[in-house]
Design a protein around this motif. Structure first.
Motif, PDB file in Angstrom:
ATOM      1  N   VAL A  33     -51.546  85.746 -46.906  1.00 41.51           N
ATOM      2  CA  VAL A  33     -51.296  85.570 -45.466  1.00 41.51           C
ATOM      3  C   VAL A  33     -49.997  86.255 -45.066  1.00 41.51           C
ATOM      4  N   GLY A  47     -50.513  89.904 -44.833  1.00 43.43           N
ATOM      5  CA  GLY A  47     -51.526  90.333 -43.872  1.00 43.43           C
ATOM      6  C   GLY A  47     -52.850  90.712 -44.491  1.00 43.43           C
ATOM      7  N   ILE A  48     -53.218  90.059 -45.602  1.00 41.86           N
ATOM      8  CA  ILE A  48     -54.483  90.348 -46.302  1.00 41.86           C
ATOM      9  C   ILE A  48     -55.451  89.195 -46.085  1.00 41.86           C
ATOM     10  N   LEU A  49     -56.670  89.526 -45.718  1.00 44.45           N
ATOM     11  CA  LEU A  49     -57.711  88.518 -45.519  1.00 44.45           C
ATOM     12  C   LEU A  49     -58.421  88.249 -46.844  1.00 44.45           C
ATOM     13  N   THR A  50     -58.309  87.031 -47.339  1.00 42.49           N
ATOM     14  CA  THR A  50     -58.942  86.667 -48.615  1.00 42.49           C
ATOM     15  C   THR A  50     -60.393  86.266 -48.393  1.00 42.49           C
ATOM     16  N   GLU A  59     -49.758  84.707 -37.359  1.00 44.34           N
ATOM     17  CA  GLU A  59     -49.520  86.018 -37.964  1.00 44.34           C
ATOM     18  C   GLU A  59     -50.432  87.062 -37.305  1.00 44.34           C
ATOM     19  N   LYS A  64     -50.680  90.217 -37.992  1.00 40.00           N
ATOM     20  CA  LYS A  64     -51.198  91.192 -38.972  1.00 40.00           C
ATOM     21  C   LYS A  64     -52.578  90.777 -39.484  1.00 40.00           C
ATOM     22  N   ILE A  65     -52.679  89.523 -39.871  1.00 36.22           N
ATOM     23  CA  ILE A  65     -53.960  89.046 -40.410  1.00 36.22           C
ATOM     24  C   ILE A  65     -54.994  88.898 -39.303  1.00 36.22           C
ATOM     25  N   GLN A 105     -57.115  92.038 -39.064  1.00 36.00           N
ATOM     26  CA  GLN A 105     -58.116  92.109 -40.129  1.00 36.00           C
ATOM     27  C   GLN A 105     -59.280  91.155 -39.883  1.00 36.00           C
TER      28      GLN A 105
END
Length: 539
Positions: free
Chosen positions: A66, A69-72, A100, A102-103, A106
């Motif tokens: 998170v 900014g990465i979506l898991t 956030e 950034k996320i 995504q």
């Protein structure tokens, strides 16, 4: 359009729905006033779904994702299972509020859920954070505090991401201690000289080195006890027989006064302290050289361990030094002179800590400033390579040192130096070759270890997923190779009746055989027609 809120806590992901909020009624002040009161805020925000983390490691991984900014996959599955799928060509009737942004981009790209992040959403999330343990029934407040504390410690530890062998703080402390030890040893050794000179003043002229002077002070004690029998022992300390004889002769004709046994004991103890300090100073210098070879090998190879460590300590860290431009690095340590020159509108200093390098001393007076600028440029390159490169090698530092040597020759003799691009290309090639050779050595060592394990009766478990994947890959490769071999089989060739035949002749034979087969299948009526047509053509 209904608004949903995604809240990431230490215990899991949760989605809340904001009730009774229209686009016109998005008043930030009203939300701020209602945040503190749980009864009012509970009517505005209600829990829709909650997904707890499976373990502390899972919580750390989700928190890292998170923040970057990465979506898991876990978060994506949670969102897709919570929100209904919208039909193609139609806009969804809801939006997701996030802290956030950034996320959020995504999420909107992958799941097509519209996301927003503004002051109104942040105020709502602040209220959710304040009353989170009360909004979820199964969660207790002390459980949340424990989870937050554990996640905070593990997150900060993982975020640092430092190598134990590359901590530049050790270099900073070591160089500070080395400088203070130099000052202390000089002042203490001067005190020993002055103190013992009341008893043996002629020794100062014979022995110049501070450490040797303290050693001889400890050995001699009372000058009246010195005889020619002590010459071999003195020669071992001084490393010279002539000096040892000179010390004995000077002790016989010394003009110094006698000291009491108590005074001599105090002098001996102080001399021992000076010896211990100088020995510790040598050990500390060796430690500094070792740490610099681990932390900044290229900078140490270029400018030396001590000057490089002083630059790092003055900048604060290796990363700060790497961020400095070469013009700043050139005058590091000469800040007082710089600001004095700016105040008085005089000449600014040409060098700071770089002046202690041997290159500046070797340059002529008119070229000292030019060489300092050039050396600062190379030092900034070396520090950046050391800070941001994963390869621990001294190749770049040695090449940069060669460039500085060439620049000195250019100033003195006019010999044209090599271009920086060519030198860096050669350095990169050699560094990559060295890294490849090191990897091969490690692979060989691992292979030997595996063989030794197998010989001792220890074998790796065959049912592991990695080994199964490797076996499958090998089978696929073998199958592909066998197919290629079947396709690309060598064709036997005959030439001049010697068992080799050309491919063209073989093709012709195949065509003739096919034609013969076609003729055999043709009926007898068609053959008669062909004969008649031939006879007519002859007529």
């Amino acid at each position: 359009m209904s608004l949903y809120l995604l809240f990431e806590s230490a215990s899991g992901y949760s989605i809340f729905q904001a009730h009774g909020i229209d686009a016109i009624g998005e008043n930030i002040e009203a939300v701020r006033s209602s945040v503190l009161d749980l009864t009012r805020f509970g009517k505005v925000v209600k829990l829709v779904a909650f997904k707890p983390f499976s373990s502390a490691l899972d919580a750390l991984n989700q928190c890292n994702a998170v923040s970057e900014g990465i979506l898991t996959d876990e978060l994506r599955n949670f969102l897709e299972s919570t929100f209904p799928k919208t039909k193609e060509g139609k806009k969804p009737k809801y939006s997701l509020g996030l802290a956030e942004p950034k996320i959020g981009s995504q999420i909107s790209e992958t799941t097509k859920i519209p996301c927003q992040s503004n002051e109104f959403v942040l105020e709502l999330l602040r209220g959710v954070r304040l009353h989170f343990d009360r909004l979820i029934d199964s969660l207790k407040p002390y459980d949340l505090e424990k989870a937050q504390l554990g996640l905070g410690h593990s997150y900060s530890r993982a975020k640092v991401k430092f190598n134990v062998n590359r901590v530049d703080n050790m270099v900073i402390q070591a160089i500070f201690l080395l400088d203070t030890l130099d000052k202390d040893i000089n002042s203490f050794s001067m005190r020993v000289r002055e103190w013992y000179s009341w008893h043996f003043p002629e020794l100062v002229k014979i022995v110049n080195d501070n450490y040797l002077y303290a050693k001889i002070t400890k050995f001699v004690e009372n000058k009246s006890d010195l005889t020619e029998e002590h010459i071999p022992a003195l020669a071992e300390i001084l490393g010279d027989d002539d000096k040892a004889k000179e010390v004995v002769e000077a002790a016989k004709a010394s003009m110094g006064q006698d000291l009491s046994p108590l005074d001599l004991i105090n002098v001996q103890q102080f001399a021992q302290r000076v010896m211990d300090l100088s020995e510790y100073r040598k050990k500390l210098y060796d430690y500094l050289v070792q740490k610099m070879s681990d932390i900044a090998p290229n900078l140490a190879a270029l400018i030396g361990e001590v000057v490089g460590a002083r630059l790092i300590s003055h900048a604060g860290s290796l990363s700060n030094l790497a961020k400095c431009p070469s013009s700043t690095l050139q005058i590091l340590g000469a800040e007082k002179a710089l600001f004095r020159a700016l105040k008085t509108r005089g000449n600014t200093p040409k060098y700071g800590l770089i002046f202690h390098s041997s290159f500046i001393g070797r340059a002529s007076t008119k070229n000292k400033g030019r060489l300092a600028r050039y050396l600062a440029n190379k030092c900034s390159i070396a520090s950046r390579i050391d800070c941001f490169s994963e390869l621990s090698t001294t190749v770049f530092g040695q090449k940069l040192r060669e460039q500085v040597e060439e620049r000195l020759d250019f100033y003195d003799k006019g010999v044209a130096p090599r271009k920086n691009v060519d030198v860096m290309k050669a350095a990169l090639e050699t560094a990559l070759n060295e890294d490849g050779a090191a990897k091969e050595e490690t692979d060989l060592g691992e292979g030997k270890k595996k063989k030794s394990k197998e010989s001792n009766g220890v074998s790796e478990p065959s049912g592991t997923p990695k080994t199964e994947e490797k076996k499958k890959k090998k089978k696929k490769k073998k199958h592909e190779l066998s197919e290629e071999q079947e396709i690309e089989e060598p064709v036997s060739v005959k030439v001049n009746g010697t068992g080799l035949e050309s491919e063209k002749k073989k093709k012709k034979k195949k065509r003739d055989e096919e034609q013969d087969g076609v003729e055999e299948v043709q009926p007898a009526s068609e053959k008669k027609k062909k004969k008649k047509s031939k006879s007519k053509g002859e007529e």
